[in-house]
Scaffold this active site. Structure first.
Site, PDB file in Angstrom:
ATOM      1  N   HIS A   1      -3.406  -5.487   0.435  1.00 25.07           N
ATOM      2  CA  HIS A   1      -2.923  -5.846   1.767  1.00 25.07           C
ATOM      3  C   HIS A   1      -2.932  -7.358   1.960  1.00 25.07           C
ATOM      4  O   HIS A   1      -3.919  -7.926   2.443  1.00 25.07           O
ATOM      5  CB  HIS A   1      -3.803  -5.192   2.839  1.00 25.07           C
ATOM      6  CG  HIS A   1      -3.614  -3.725   2.969  1.00 25.07           C
ATOM      7  ND1 HIS A   1      -2.645  -3.154   3.783  1.00 25.07           N
ATOM      8  CD2 HIS A   1      -4.262  -2.692   2.383  1.00 25.07           C
ATOM      9  CE1 HIS A   1      -2.718  -1.835   3.700  1.00 25.07           C
ATOM     10  NE2 HIS A   1      -3.687  -1.529   2.847  1.00 25.07           N
TER      11      HIS A   1
ATOM     12  N   GLU B   1      -1.560  -8.942   4.209  1.00 30.68           N
ATOM     13  CA  GLU B   1      -1.588  -9.214   5.654  1.00 30.68           C
ATOM     14  C   GLU B   1      -2.969  -9.085   6.263  1.00 30.68           C
ATOM     15  O   GLU B   1      -3.205  -9.496   7.415  1.00 30.68           O
ATOM     16  CB  GLU B   1      -0.617  -8.271   6.385  1.00 30.68           C
ATOM     17  CG  GLU B   1      -1.149  -6.882   6.698  1.00 30.68           C
ATOM     18  CD  GLU B   1      -1.185  -5.922   5.511  1.00 30.68           C
ATOM     19  OE1 GLU B   1      -1.457  -4.733   5.740  1.00 30.68           O
ATOM     20  OE2 GLU B   1      -0.930  -6.361   4.369  1.00 30.68           O
TER      21      GLU B   1
ATOM     22  N   CYS C   1       0.847  -1.198   0.000  1.00 25.42           N
ATOM     23  CA  CYS C   1       0.000   0.000   0.000  1.00 25.42           C
ATOM     24  C   CYS C   1       0.889   1.258   0.000  1.00 25.42           C
ATOM     25  O   CYS C   1       1.529   1.539  -1.000  1.00 25.42           O
ATOM     26  CB  CYS C   1      -0.987  -0.037   1.175  1.00 25.42           C
ATOM     27  SG  CYS C   1      -2.315   1.176   1.065  1.00 25.42           S
TER      28      CYS C   1
END
Length: 253
Positions: free
Chosen positions: A179, A181, A89
């Site tokens: 993302h 994660e 990001c």
């Protein structure tokens, strides 16, 4: 011991499951809470990779986030010295910025929640993206966008609202606008009113993220595993002996 410098830019923007996946592969993480005033190291001595996480800043917003200037210096050092980089990001935008690309604030339509991505032809030969599904989903939370890639960068993935979703700079640095994660739990904790103003219904976003979670988790776990393998390889082998060109024929299956 292979150590990874992880730069965290917001209180809720930690490495999450990505950190768990890297540790599973034997890497040690040094997470710097830059948003809280923890200083970044002066250089990358002692670190064999950099993971630059997300945050609601432009990559040159030094007045709001004074750690971004030393962060840019560390990513520049990594590009110059062959240290592997994974930018997520904001981290992807910062990587593009320091390598000569362009990032624009609030550009195009916003993206939030599980978002369909399409891998481009270039991804078939990339060390991290090869043999992943051509159509897959990832969690997004974005209003800014990379509008021009750095010279020579490989353009790897796109979405309907944001053309540059993944790219590679040189032989060892990757940026992803999404993302890997993040989980549906992250989506459930976002600001409901802010999402509504952008045209999103949070309950629907959570439901969609939960639906897409099994397939997206498998894809992004594999991508992170490949990055960890590349980090270990570059850390353990003499630099002159490494091909390290980011192409699939140098990567393990």
């Amino acid at each position: 011991m292979v150590r990874v410098l992880v730069i965290q830019n917001t209180p809720g923007g930690g490495p999450g499951r990505l950190g768990d996946w890297l540790r599973e592969e034997g890497l040690e993480l040094d997470v710097v809470h830059a948003y809280g005033g923890s200083p970044l190291p002066e250089n990358l001595a002692g670190h064999q990779a950099v993971v630059f996480l997300g945050g609601g800043y432009m990559p040159d917003a030094d007045e709001r986030a004074p750690w971004l200037a030393p962060g840019r210096a560390l990513v520049t050092e990594a590009l110059e010295t062959g240290v592997p980089v994974l930018g997520i990001c904001l981290g992807a935008q910062l990587l593009a910025y320091v390598a000569g690309g362009t990032v624009r604030a609030e550009h195009g339509g916003p993206e939030a929640g599980s978002t369909p991505l399409t891998l481009r032809a270039e991804a078939a030969g990339d060390l991290l993206f090869h043999r992943l599904p051509t159509e897959l989903n990832a969690i997004e939370h974005r209003v800014d966008a990379i509008t021009e890639l750095p010279p020579g960068a490989a353009w790897l993935a796109q979405s309907e609202r944001c053309p540059v979703q993944a790219f590679r700079v040189g032989e060892h640095a990757w940026g992803v606008q999404f993302h890997p994660e993040a989980t549906p739990g992250h989506v459930s904790r976002w600001d409901r009113d802010a999402l509504r103003r952008q045209g999103f219904d949070q309950d629907e976003l959570v439901h969609t993220a939960e639906r897409d979670e099994p397939a997206s988790t498998a894809a992004w776990h594999e991508l992170v595993r490949r990055f960890a393998t590349f980090v270990r390889t570059t850390a353990e082998a003499p630099r002159a002996d490494l091909r390290g060109d980011g192409r699939a024929d140098t990567a393990p299956a």
